[in-house]
Design a protein around this motif. Sequence first.
Motif, PDB file in Angstrom:
ATOM      1  N   LYS A 117      46.386   7.280 -68.273  1.00 34.19           N
ATOM      2  CA  LYS A 117      45.679   6.582 -67.200  1.00 34.19           C
ATOM      3  C   LYS A 117      44.561   7.457 -66.642  1.00 34.19           C
ATOM      4  CE  LYS A 117      47.432   6.189 -63.076  1.00 34.19           C
ATOM      5  NZ  LYS A 117      48.295   5.810 -61.931  1.00 34.19           N
ATOM      6  N   VAL A 118      44.842   8.741 -66.460  1.00 27.89           N
ATOM      7  CA  VAL A 118      43.825   9.656 -65.937  1.00 27.89           C
ATOM      8  C   VAL A 118      42.676   9.793 -66.926  1.00 27.89           C
ATOM      9  CG1 VAL A 118      43.395  12.068 -65.381  1.00 27.89           C
ATOM     10  CG2 VAL A 118      45.400  10.919 -64.446  1.00 27.89           C
ATOM     11  N   GLU A 119      42.999   9.902 -68.214  1.00 26.46           N
ATOM     12  CA  GLU A 119      41.946   9.999 -69.222  1.00 26.46           C
ATOM     13  C   GLU A 119      41.062   8.760 -69.217  1.00 26.46           C
ATOM     14  OE1 GLU A 119      44.078  10.663 -72.814  1.00 26.46           O
ATOM     15  OE2 GLU A 119      43.986  12.855 -72.659  1.00 26.46           O
ATOM     16  N   GLY A 120      41.671   7.587 -69.080  1.00 28.51           N
ATOM     17  CA  GLY A 120      40.880   6.361 -69.043  1.00 28.51           C
ATOM     18  C   GLY A 120      39.963   6.300 -67.833  1.00 28.51           C
ATOM     19  N   GLN A 121      40.470   6.756 -66.662  1.00 25.62           N
ATOM     20  CA  GLN A 121      39.648   6.735 -65.458  1.00 25.62           C
ATOM     21  C   GLN A 121      38.478   7.701 -65.568  1.00 25.62           C
ATOM     22  OE1 GLN A 121      42.561   7.626 -62.475  1.00 25.62           O
ATOM     23  NE2 GLN A 121      43.082   5.487 -62.117  1.00 25.62           N
ATOM     24  N   LEU A 122      38.747   8.906 -66.070  1.00 24.85           N
ATOM     25  CA  LEU A 122      37.660   9.874 -66.202  1.00 24.85           C
ATOM     26  C   LEU A 122      36.670   9.440 -67.281  1.00 24.85           C
ATOM     27  CD1 LEU A 122      39.016  13.511 -65.810  1.00 24.85           C
ATOM     28  CD2 LEU A 122      37.225  12.362 -64.532  1.00 24.85           C
ATOM     29  N   LYS A 123      37.150   8.778 -68.288  1.00 16.54           N
ATOM     30  CA  LYS A 123      36.250   8.269 -69.321  1.00 16.54           C
ATOM     31  C   LYS A 123      35.274   7.265 -68.729  1.00 16.54           C
ATOM     32  CE  LYS A 123      36.349   6.084 -73.903  1.00 16.54           C
ATOM     33  NZ  LYS A 123      37.233   5.544 -74.970  1.00 16.54           N
ATOM     34  N   ARG A 124      35.789   6.337 -67.925  1.00 15.87           N
ATOM     35  CA  ARG A 124      34.908   5.362 -67.276  1.00 15.87           C
ATOM     36  C   ARG A 124      33.941   6.049 -66.312  1.00 15.87           C
ATOM     37  NH1 ARG A 124      39.857   2.575 -67.029  1.00 15.87           N
ATOM     38  NH2 ARG A 124      40.127   3.180 -64.832  1.00 15.87           N
ATOM     39  N   ASP A 175      51.212   9.949 -66.596  1.00 15.35           N
ATOM     40  CA  ASP A 175      49.923   9.583 -66.009  1.00 15.35           C
ATOM     41  C   ASP A 175      48.738  10.040 -66.857  1.00 15.35           C
ATOM     42  OD1 ASP A 175      51.091   8.451 -63.714  1.00 15.35           O
ATOM     43  OD2 ASP A 175      51.337  10.447 -62.833  1.00 15.35           O
ATOM     44  N   LEU A 176      48.975  10.770 -67.946  1.00 18.42           N
ATOM     45  CA  LEU A 176      47.876  11.371 -68.696  1.00 18.42           C
ATOM     46  C   LEU A 176      46.904  10.330 -69.227  1.00 18.42           C
ATOM     47  CD1 LEU A 176      46.491  13.818 -69.899  1.00 18.42           C
ATOM     48  CD2 LEU A 176      48.029  13.676 -71.874  1.00 18.42           C
TER      49      LEU A 176
END
Length: 830
Positions: free
Chosen positions: A326-333, A323-324
């Motif tokens: 995906k989580v990085e992409g969400q927090l980036k947005r 999940d790393l």
Amino acid sequence: MKFGKEFASQMVPEWQYAYMDYNYLKILLKEIKRFKQRTNNKPLVSTPVGLKRKLTFYRAFSGLIQRHIKSPNSAGGDIEDQVILVRAMQQQQQSSVDSSDSSSSSHHHVHYQSNFLMSAEAGGEYELFYFRRLDDELNKVNKFYRDKVDEVLKEAVELNKQMDALIAFRIKAENPNIDDGVFQNFDRNVEMSRLVSDIAASTAALNASTPSRAKSTKGYMGVIEEVELSNRNDAEGYMDVIEEFLLNNGENSDGTSAIIDINEHKTTSSTVCEERPDSIKGSRPTPLQVLNRVKLNNTLETPCSTIKGILNISMNRKLSLKDLKKVEGQLKRTFIEFYQKLRLLKSYSFLNLLAFSKIMKKYDKITSRSAAKAYLNMVDDSYLGSSDEVTRLMERVEATFIKHFSNSNRRKGINILRPKAKRERHRITFFIGLLVGGTTALLLALILIIHARHILNKKGSTQYMETMFPLYSLFGFVVLHMVMYGMNIYFWRRYRVNHPFIFGFKQGTELGYREVFLLSSGLAVLAFASVLANLDMEMDLITKDFKALTELIPLGLVCLVLAITFCPFDIIYRSSRFFLLRCALHCISSPLYKVTLADFFLADQLTSQVQAFRSLEFYICYYGWGDYKLRTNNCKDNDVYKTFFYIVAVIPFWFRFLQCIRRLFEEKDPMQGYNGLKYFSIILSIVMRTAYSLNKGLVWQVLAWITSAIAGIVSTYWDIVFDWGLLQRNSKNRWLRDKLLISHKSIYFGAIILDVLLRFAWLQTVLNFEVSFLHREAMITVVASLEIIRRGIWNFFRLENEHLNNVGKYRAFKSVPLPFNCDEDEGEDE
């Protein structure tokens, strides 16, 4: 460009009523100017120096004004030289907190007020009223700005928790042997050198972005100096190395220190998500302990998540290493969206400060007084002029984003956070002109060939209209809809309707009206060129066959359009194509996805393309059963085709019906249930009209009349009252609504009349209304085109109403779901 127009163009559309009302204050100044001209018929001249004290004494003796003590906020000089006295009054307001806590916190709001000292003069009441309105505008702007800053500071605290969880997650992913804060097989030297380089890069970023006058931060975004350490001893060791490194290297060009406040960081708690053990109270907790208090939110709406929600299955789950990313992409947005909020707030502050400066300079110029300095000092001392939380928070966000999401590459990080506005390219305009010219030439050639060959008078004309015309009318429907959408974009931009925000487009990727016109004109050229290639209606006298290659041209054009639409390569506006496909997928799977405005807006567009769906059905029949070889149309004699003739027409309305049902259960809004009933009535009317067109008969005609009348009346009323927000009897604009973007009210009444007339264009199918010079297929195409035009008109006013609702609620930001769910109860300090 005058400042008033520039000021209006730079406003955040959803906040336009929260800005200083510059135009109204200008009107008040014009009234003051007109009064001065009427009384003096010449510019005001200041009172001679020798008379100032005597006139002041006279005013005081008359009792019309009170004697004031010099305010610290006022400009320097004697009291007799002052035009206004300014002061700030504290107003304490109670703000409620969480219901679980009986205590309440109080916030002091400052109310600013100016006292005009020249009200005894002729025309002084005009200037007195001007300053009262000016004070009201200052207090309005100041309160709005403070409230918005408080909101982003709270969001920053939550983002801090999310970043702590992400950093711990990264440590666990990169070092799987670490368990419960114990570093096993961990190369300390490598970690130390990596940490020093990261901090150095972040410090360099701060040096480049932080003004020399900026104050130290309050720790809202403490993740900039985040260190991934396991216990207090290691933390102190690494901090010594970092501090020594920064002492030797961390000096700005102006000699000021660029060292991050490490001592503050040592005593600042990491996050509410983690529990602080007694053994290390006051120190930084073990980062990996955060993972014990964190679960992964289901931020991605999927059919599985919908089913789990119906079955009341918990959608929070433990973290896994996969999940790393995906989580990085969400927090980036999330960081990108949060940074845009800060930029808008900074722009809001700057524009309002500039507006106050401009309006006071105008006042001084018109009245020949010197009040601007005293008033602007008060503005500068206000929260709007003195607060630097937003600036410092922007610096923190930039440094955090650069370090954690762009690999310490400042240029890359800043380009992501501050995307450049799309530049209007002249070559797009050139190609639009070229393609529109080509379309016009092909259309004229088509008309001349039909006239020269007397094609309409030949025996094959009827056969051609029943076979080839439905194939090519598909492209006509699509092109017309694209043209209407391009016109919508043009007028949305002209009247400052923030359609990219409403639809949720990714910033910088939305299509402008020029791009839409380019695509529509290109498709029109291809369609007309294909029609010209198919004009030969003569078949081989021996084989009685048409040329198969020529007959395959429409199918080839459809395949080309579909290939471009689904093309995975970054060509022909890939981002917009994928956005369209994603919304289409959500429409097809209506009850399984959360319904957004873009989804139901697209579904509404599809309801106006019923004839296009029937054309696609005809493609399948015509080419699938081999009729194209003889150019015959046997589809309407087939029972399967007749059955799908019903289904295809109902499908878009069924999608919309399911979306209403989903929103009814999710939002508990009864209006969504009524809206669903509206679409169900339309489905019934379509079924009855289709049955009448295929079977004829009095019974079907009566049923078609009744159902169509009910559906038409309900749909028209819903369009005008609920979708457009018009026909409000007690509004400021009689029978319209309180707020209108278009100044000419007649346009709204004209749109209402057009919507009613075009809504009932279906009458021709029930009345068997025919035009002698038009074939039945052509008549169907005309009626379908009128529905597309009606939808284009509906689009503008529907989005105008949505925009005004956002303005009324000051909604200018997208809510981005956070990836982590922190258990705050377990993470509190003991």
